[in-house]
Write a protein that holds these residues in place. Structure first.
Motif, PDB file in Angstrom:
ATOM      1  N   GLY A  35      75.534   6.319  27.137  1.00  0.00           N
ATOM      2  CA  GLY A  35      76.154   5.477  28.157  1.00  0.00           C
ATOM      3  C   GLY A  35      75.981   4.004  27.844  1.00  0.00           C
ATOM      4  O   GLY A  35      75.341   3.622  26.865  1.00  0.00           O
ATOM      5  N   ASP A  36      76.541   3.170  28.677  1.00  0.00           N
ATOM      6  CA  ASP A  36      76.507   1.724  28.457  1.00  0.00           C
ATOM      7  C   ASP A  36      75.092   1.165  28.363  1.00  0.00           C
ATOM      8  O   ASP A  36      74.839   0.257  27.584  1.00  0.00           O
ATOM      9  N   THR A  37      74.159   1.688  29.156  1.00  0.00           N
ATOM     10  CA  THR A  37      72.813   1.111  29.142  1.00  0.00           C
ATOM     11  C   THR A  37      72.053   1.462  27.881  1.00  0.00           C
ATOM     12  O   THR A  37      71.112   0.780  27.516  1.00  0.00           O
ATOM     13  N   ALA A  38      72.453   2.522  27.190  1.00  0.00           N
ATOM     14  CA  ALA A  38      71.735   2.943  25.995  1.00  0.00           C
ATOM     15  C   ALA A  38      72.411   2.482  24.715  1.00  0.00           C
ATOM     16  O   ALA A  38      71.858   2.618  23.650  1.00  0.00           O
ATOM     17  N   LEU A  39      73.597   1.929  24.807  1.00  0.00           N
ATOM     18  CA  LEU A  39      74.350   1.584  23.605  1.00  0.00           C
ATOM     19  C   LEU A  39      74.461   0.077  23.441  1.00  0.00           C
ATOM     20  O   LEU A  39      75.051  -0.605  24.261  1.00  0.00           O
ATOM     21  N   ASN A  40      73.856  -0.413  22.398  1.00  0.00           N
ATOM     22  CA  ASN A  40      73.994  -1.799  22.006  1.00  0.00           C
ATOM     23  C   ASN A  40      74.705  -1.742  20.658  1.00  0.00           C
ATOM     24  O   ASN A  40      74.073  -1.524  19.634  1.00  0.00           O
ATOM     25  N   VAL A  41      76.016  -1.888  20.656  1.00  0.00           N
ATOM     26  CA  VAL A  41      76.862  -1.602  19.504  1.00  0.00           C
ATOM     27  C   VAL A  41      76.299  -2.222  18.229  1.00  0.00           C
ATOM     28  O   VAL A  41      75.985  -3.396  18.181  1.00  0.00           O
ATOM     29  N   GLY A  42      76.174  -1.375  17.219  1.00  0.00           N
ATOM     30  CA  GLY A  42      75.675  -1.812  15.924  1.00  0.00           C
ATOM     31  C   GLY A  42      74.172  -1.857  15.820  1.00  0.00           C
ATOM     32  O   GLY A  42      73.633  -2.041  14.748  1.00  0.00           O
ATOM     33  N   LYS A  43      73.458  -1.698  16.933  1.00  0.00           N
ATOM     34  CA  LYS A  43      71.998  -1.791  16.915  1.00  0.00           C
ATOM     35  C   LYS A  43      71.335  -0.505  17.375  1.00  0.00           C
ATOM     36  O   LYS A  43      70.121  -0.417  17.402  1.00  0.00           O
ATOM     37  N   THR A  44      72.126   0.488  17.753  1.00  0.00           N
ATOM     38  CA  THR A  44      71.573   1.752  18.223  1.00  0.00           C
ATOM     39  C   THR A  44      71.387   2.682  17.043  1.00  0.00           C
ATOM     40  O   THR A  44      72.266   2.818  16.199  1.00  0.00           O
ATOM     41  N   SER A  45      70.216   3.310  16.972  1.00  0.00           N
ATOM     42  CA  SER A  45      69.969   4.296  15.923  1.00  0.00           C
ATOM     43  C   SER A  45      69.439   5.570  16.561  1.00  0.00           C
ATOM     44  O   SER A  45      68.891   5.540  17.661  1.00  0.00           O
ATOM     45  N   ILE A  46      69.643   6.683  15.867  1.00  0.00           N
ATOM     46  CA  ILE A  46      69.165   7.969  16.348  1.00  0.00           C
ATOM     47  C   ILE A  46      68.320   8.590  15.247  1.00  0.00           C
ATOM     48  O   ILE A  46      68.751   8.653  14.085  1.00  0.00           O
ATOM     49  N   LYS A  47      67.124   9.016  15.615  1.00  0.00           N
ATOM     50  CA  LYS A  47      66.229   9.677  14.672  1.00  0.00           C
ATOM     51  C   LYS A  47      65.850  11.039  15.231  1.00  0.00           C
ATOM     52  O   LYS A  47      65.638  11.187  16.425  1.00  0.00           O
ATOM     53  N   ILE A  48      65.765  12.020  14.352  1.00  0.00           N
ATOM     54  CA  ILE A  48      65.322  13.355  14.727  1.00  0.00           C
ATOM     55  C   ILE A  48      64.059  13.656  13.932  1.00  0.00           C
ATOM     56  O   ILE A  48      64.039  13.504  12.706  1.00  0.00           O
ATOM     57  N   TYR A  49      63.017  14.065  14.654  1.00  0.00           N
ATOM     58  CA  TYR A  49      61.712  14.338  14.053  1.00  0.00           C
ATOM     59  C   TYR A  49      61.404  15.827  14.121  1.00  0.00           C
ATOM     60  O   TYR A  49      61.752  16.492  15.088  1.00  0.00           O
ATOM     61  N   ASP A  50      60.698  16.324  13.110  1.00  0.00           N
ATOM     62  CA  ASP A  50      60.220  17.702  13.188  1.00  0.00           C
ATOM     63  C   ASP A  50      58.904  17.732  13.958  1.00  0.00           C
ATOM     64  O   ASP A  50      58.424  16.686  14.418  1.00  0.00           O
ATOM     65  N   GLY A  51      58.324  18.909  14.110  1.00  0.00           N
ATOM     66  CA  GLY A  51      57.094  19.056  14.887  1.00  0.00           C
ATOM     67  C   GLY A  51      55.900  18.301  14.324  1.00  0.00           C
ATOM     68  O   GLY A  51      54.955  17.993  15.038  1.00  0.00           O
ATOM     69  N   ALA A  52      55.944  17.958  13.032  1.00  0.00           N
ATOM     70  CA  ALA A  52      54.855  17.211  12.397  1.00  0.00           C
ATOM     71  C   ALA A  52      55.066  15.705  12.494  1.00  0.00           C
ATOM     72  O   ALA A  52      54.245  14.926  12.031  1.00  0.00           O
TER      73      ALA A  52
END
Length: 81
Positions: A35-52
């Protein structure tokens, strides 16, 4: 400039209403709605981590509110976004 980090928990009702992650569980493709509050265009990144705590997937430049990621290469298990 330091990038902003959002952590979503039960007390973050406003932010929770603006972020969608589906399906759960993921078979091959993960969809995320930002949504708008979570998106700062060009500066948002998504990371997925395993259990470790190891980063197993990262997208450093999310530029759309609706994104899809092919996660078919990940082994079955528990992951954190």
């Amino acid at each position: 400039m330091t990038p902003e980090t959002y952590s979503i928990g039960p007390d973050d009702v406003a932010l929770n209403q603006n972020v969608g992650i589906y399906p759960n569980p993921v078979q091959t493709e993960l969809s995320i709605f930002l949504g708008d509050t979570a998106l700062n265009v060009g500066k948002t990144s998504i990371k997925i981590y395993d259990g470790a705590g190891k980063i197993v997937f990262e997208n450093k430049s999310v530029t759309d509110k609706n994104v899809k990621f092919d996660l078919s290469d990940l082994k079955q298990g528990l992951y954190f976004i």
